[in-house]
Write a protein that holds these residues in place. Sequence first.
Motif, short mmCIF file in Angstrom:
data_model
loop_
_atom_site.label_atom_id
_atom_site.label_comp_id
_atom_site.label_asym_id
_atom_site.label_seq_id
_atom_site.Cartn_x
_atom_site.Cartn_y
_atom_site.Cartn_z
N ALA A 1 0.82 -1.25 0.05
CA ALA A 1 -0.22 -0.04 0.06
C ALA A 1 0.86 1.22 0.03
N ASN B 1 1.48 1.61 -3.93
CA ASN B 1 0.11 1.35 -4.87
C ASN B 1 -0.73 2.46 -4.97
N ASN C 1 -3.87 2.55 -3.94
CA ASN C 1 -5.20 2.33 -4.18
C ASN C 1 -6.22 3.01 -3.42
N TRP D 1 -7.43 3.60 0.98
CA TRP D 1 -6.15 3.14 1.83
C TRP D 1 -5.69 4.37 2.46
N SER E 1 -9.43 -2.76 -5.04
CA SER E 1 -8.02 -3.48 -4.58
C SER E 1 -8.56 -4.56 -3.73
N ARG F 1 -9.33 -7.71 -5.87
CA ARG F 1 -8.14 -8.44 -5.88
C ARG F 1 -7.41 -9.13 -4.76
#
Length: 229
Positions: free
Chosen positions: A128, A131, A133, A136, A189, A192
Amino acid sequence: MNLFITGIGSGLGKALVKVFLEEGYTVYALSRHLPDDLRGKIRFSYCDLLSLESIYPAVDSILNDIKSIDFVILNAGLLTELKDIHDTPIYEMNRMMDINVWANKVILDYFIDKNIKVNQVVAISSGASVNGNRGWHGYSISKAALNMLVKLYSREMEETHLISLAPGLILTPMLEKFVLSADEKKFPSVKRIKESPKMSPEEAAQRIYRLLPELKRFQSGSYIDIRKI
């Protein structure tokens, strides 16, 4: 041989303690909780890392006679409910910064102040941190800051090898509570993560322990994702 570690109440931290104990290490630990099955087996100091002023004396209470440490694992971390950063108040993100970043600064400062020789430091980071995303918020920000904190200290702790390590997906209470229960349509996310393979804390701890010597081939201060080794 000895280990200093934070955040051992459950999940990865607790599993790491068990691995190091099995390997014959003396374990020094800082945490809000001491699991019953670890009582009497480690040198422990209660500490709520949100109380930054309490960290230094808590570390000193268990390390005041220690001159060198083989491994330091900065494991304690805080994640809160996934939501848009627009909807996340600053005080909530500050709590994550305190635990995920500033608590670790206090601990590293202690080692420097007391001239304790530290061989290797592993700060538990996250994918994180790079990323970005949706959802977060302060966790991503704080883990990105942790990566930089480790890099900066690597310039000052020249005799110590420091790494910030993303350990991969681990099925911990924190992941189940805040991630797997989140809205996967709003936060892509999540889907995933649900579909990706996940390790148990015990599997992750064994993997990290095995990889500790290999981490030294990376430049001190680096961020490493364990899935890419």
